[in-house]
Design a protein around this motif. Structure first.
Motif, short mmCIF file in Angstrom:
data_model
loop_
_atom_site.label_atom_id
_atom_site.label_comp_id
_atom_site.label_asym_id
_atom_site.label_seq_id
_atom_site.Cartn_x
_atom_site.Cartn_y
_atom_site.Cartn_z
N THR A 122 0.93 -1.41 0.08
CA THR A 122 -0.22 -0.13 0.06
C THR A 122 1.17 1.58 0.28
OG1 THR A 122 -0.17 0.16 2.77
CG2 THR A 122 -1.67 -1.51 1.52
N GLU A 123 0.10 2.66 -0.19
CA GLU A 123 1.20 3.35 -0.34
C GLU A 123 1.15 3.60 1.32
OE1 GLU A 123 -0.99 6.62 -1.85
OE2 GLU A 123 -2.42 5.32 -2.71
N ALA A 124 0.73 3.73 2.19
CA ALA A 124 1.31 3.92 3.77
C ALA A 124 3.18 2.93 4.24
CB ALA A 124 0.38 3.81 4.43
N GLU A 125 2.67 1.59 2.80
CA GLU A 125 3.95 0.51 3.63
C GLU A 125 4.91 1.15 2.59
OE1 GLU A 125 1.79 -2.55 3.30
OE2 GLU A 125 0.96 -3.28 4.89
N ALA A 126 4.95 1.19 2.08
CA ALA A 126 5.73 1.92 0.63
C ALA A 126 6.88 2.65 1.09
CB ALA A 126 5.25 2.68 -1.21
N LEU A 127 5.70 4.06 2.29
CA LEU A 127 6.69 5.34 2.38
C LEU A 127 6.83 4.56 3.87
CD1 LEU A 127 3.78 8.26 2.52
CD2 LEU A 127 5.91 7.17 0.61
N ALA A 128 6.56 3.90 4.82
CA ALA A 128 7.13 3.53 5.71
C ALA A 128 8.61 1.88 6.00
CB ALA A 128 5.98 2.97 6.75
N SER A 129 8.63 1.38 4.52
CA SER A 129 9.44 0.36 4.42
C SER A 129 10.35 0.48 4.82
CB SER A 129 9.03 -0.12 3.12
OG SER A 129 9.70 -1.77 3.01
N SER A 130 11.46 0.27 5.15
CA SER A 130 12.91 -0.11 5.11
C SER A 130 13.57 -0.73 4.08
CB SER A 130 13.52 -0.77 6.75
OG SER A 130 13.25 -2.02 6.80
N MET A 132 13.94 0.90 1.30
CA MET A 132 14.04 1.22 -0.08
C MET A 132 14.72 2.57 0.92
SD MET A 132 10.50 0.60 -2.32
CE MET A 132 9.92 0.54 -0.81
N GLY A 133 15.47 3.35 0.34
CA GLY A 133 16.25 4.70 0.29
C GLY A 133 14.23 5.38 -0.08
N LEU A 134 14.55 6.71 0.55
CA LEU A 134 13.78 7.93 0.52
C LEU A 134 13.34 8.32 -1.13
CD1 LEU A 134 12.47 10.39 1.68
CD2 LEU A 134 13.76 11.48 1.90
N PHE A 135 14.12 7.80 -2.04
CA PHE A 135 13.25 8.75 -2.62
C PHE A 135 13.04 7.17 -4.13
CE2 PHE A 135 16.93 11.69 -2.14
CZ PHE A 135 15.91 12.77 -2.01
N GLU A 136 13.11 6.25 -3.55
CA GLU A 136 12.80 5.32 -3.71
C GLU A 136 11.05 5.37 -3.59
OE1 GLU A 136 13.60 2.93 -6.42
OE2 GLU A 136 15.11 2.10 -5.78
N LYS A 137 10.97 5.20 -1.93
CA LYS A 137 10.03 5.21 -1.49
C LYS A 137 8.81 6.18 -2.75
CE LYS A 137 11.27 4.38 3.32
NZ LYS A 137 11.55 4.57 4.02
N ARG A 138 9.42 7.43 -2.49
CA ARG A 138 7.96 8.57 -3.14
C ARG A 138 8.05 7.38 -4.91
NH1 ARG A 138 11.69 14.02 -1.44
NH2 ARG A 138 10.68 13.81 0.66
N ARG A 139 9.41 7.14 -5.44
CA ARG A 139 8.92 6.89 -7.12
C ARG A 139 8.13 5.04 -6.69
NH1 ARG A 139 14.63 7.28 -7.52
NH2 ARG A 139 15.25 6.11 -7.02
N PHE A 140 8.00 4.04 -6.11
CA PHE A 140 8.05 3.55 -5.14
C PHE A 140 6.17 3.69 -5.59
CE2 PHE A 140 6.19 -0.76 -2.96
CZ PHE A 140 6.39 -1.48 -4.34
#
Length: 445
Positions: A122-130, A132-140
């Motif tokens: 989910t979008e929330a899990e993508a942003l919280a996941s370890s 990926m790095g910060l920019f990768e999280k945003r792209r994902f």
């Protein structure tokens, strides 16, 4: 038994039992037999720990630390059900749940660099996941937003992508996603076993990711379900469904001969009696001359006294080790369950590792998964041949199922069921038609 049947089914694996149920609901006269004393065939659950030890030729009795043997139900082939997947969606399933209870598994994880991480879906899990790095999280996150709104019939949602032509590799490139993200997206969300999908049209992959997200949303915790008391309950549930619609079941029935005349099946001989039929369904073990070996699967049943590290002490979970992470051609799967599903004594966990064999040393191939499990109390190894039918069966009217693969979900088995149904009937499996027939018996939900 000396009667005429529309369909005879040999073997009580899940594939055979579901097809038996479908044919019975369709008004066919079905005879279903198995040479074994138990349901399930290759997908059975062994209901006594002592029997499991005998099956794997383990000397002596299980140690006292394992508790009572009758408190165990150990699957020979580990599989979870996708909550919103093909098996979960079958209208037939609404009847089968009258006989079975299911429980949501607690976690879905992916392996990266020797560690495991929760699969972000989910979008929330993508942003919280370890993962990926910060920019990768945003792209994902942008990629997941695109997938969630994707509708191949609505050009406004496609962002310039042609679903039937654009390769999935180009979609990843469009969102600037790295190799690690591609690994867990393709293998832990879309559930591909290899990377062949990367150069195929993207529509199938996107729909698979949507299925994962929809399954997750259905129960809010994890996309996978597992039946209490083990997978062996599933074939029995569908067998009961078939019986309700007039199907006849006989276990412990030796099959002496499958009778073929002029290239077409006409009956089955057992204990001197002949049951005649127009069509036959069976697993590969009943017609070894009509199947071919296409590979092998190694499975290791492990009994441990602790949850798997880095899973938040989950009492059940799936771990996928993408092929690229361990320099293999096929993914490695770990399916873990426990007393929460009434398959083991309290304090014990059953973890089953599986993968497609690639080398002459298959035990080495599953080493990364065994290292995740750490200290093992018992390890039971099996290597099984993978068989597929040599022909489609349309001339002989003998329809043979495929051997269960290494995956820890039923989606590939359901594809086989729908394929056999189409070859038998000449039409696609119609969920709505099954629902209408179900309502004739049970009434509207």
């Amino acid at each position: 038994m000396n009667e005429e049947y529309d369909v005879i089914v040999l073997g009580t694996g899940l594939t055979e039992c579901i097809l038996s149920g479908i044919m019975s609901v369709n008004g066919k006269k079905v005879l279903h037999m198995d040479r074994n004393l138990y349901y399930g065939g290759e997908s059975a659950s062994i209901m006594l720990l002592e029997d499991l030890y005998k099956r794997f030729k383990i000397p002596g009795a299980p140690p006292a630390s394992m508790g009572r043997g009758r408190d165990w139900n150990v699957d020979l082939i580990p599989k979870f059900l996708m909550a919103n997947g093909q098996l979960g969606k079958m209208p037939l399933f609404t009847e089968v749940t009258r006989y079975l209870d299911f429980k949501v598994t607690e976690g879905s994880f992916v392996y990266k660099g020797g560690k495991i991480y929760k699969v972000p879906s989910t979008e929330a899990e993508a942003l919280a996941s370890s993962l990926m790095g910060l920019f990768e999280k945003r792209r994902f996150r942008k990629f997941l937003v695109f997938v969630a709104s994707f509708d191949e019939k609505d050009p406004r949602t496609l962002e310039g992508i042609d679903p039937g032509k654009t390769a999935m590799r180009k979609v990843y490139k469009k969102f600037n996603l790295g190799q690690d993200v591609m690994d867990f997206t393709g293998h832990a969300l879309a559930l591909y076993r290899t990377d062949d999908y990367l150069d195929q049209p993207c529509v199938e992959t996107i729909n698979r990711i949507k299925l994962y997200s929809e399954s997750l949303a259905r129960y809010g915790k994890n996309p996978y379900l597992y039946p209490l008391y083990g997978l062996g309950e599933l074939p029995q549930g569908f067998a009961r469904l078939s019986a309700i619609y007039g199907g006849t079941y006989i276990l412990n029935k030796p099959i002496e001969e499958i009778i073929v005349q002029n290239g077409k099946v006409v009956g089955v001989k057992s204990e001197g009696e002949i049951a005649r039929c127009k069509q036959l369904i069976c697993d590969p073990s009943y017609m070894k001359d009509r199947v071919e070996k296409v590979g092998q699967v190694i499975r290791v049943i492990c009994i441990v006294s602790h949850p798997i590290k880095n899973t938040s002490d989950a009492n059940s979970c799936q771990i996928i080790i993408p092929q690229n992470q361990v320099n293999c051609k096929s993914d490695i799967y770990v399916c873990m369950i426990s007393s929460a599903h009434n398959v083991a004594v309290r304090g014990k966990y059953i973890a089953i590792v599986s993968t497609t064999v690639e080398t002459k040393e298959p035990k080495k191939e599953i080493r990364p998964a065994l290292e995740l499990l750490e200290l093992l109390e018992q390890k039971l190894v099996s290597i099984s041949d993978l068989f597929v039918p040599k022909d489609l069966g349309t001339e002989s009217q003998i329809f043979i199922s495929r051997t269960y693969d290494a995956t820890t979900h039923f989606e590939t088995a359901c594809d086989d069921i729908k394929d056999i149904y189409k070859r038998m009937t000449g039409s696609e499996f119609d969920f709505e038609e099954m629902k209408r027939k179900k309502n004739d018996i049970y009434g509207e939900d």
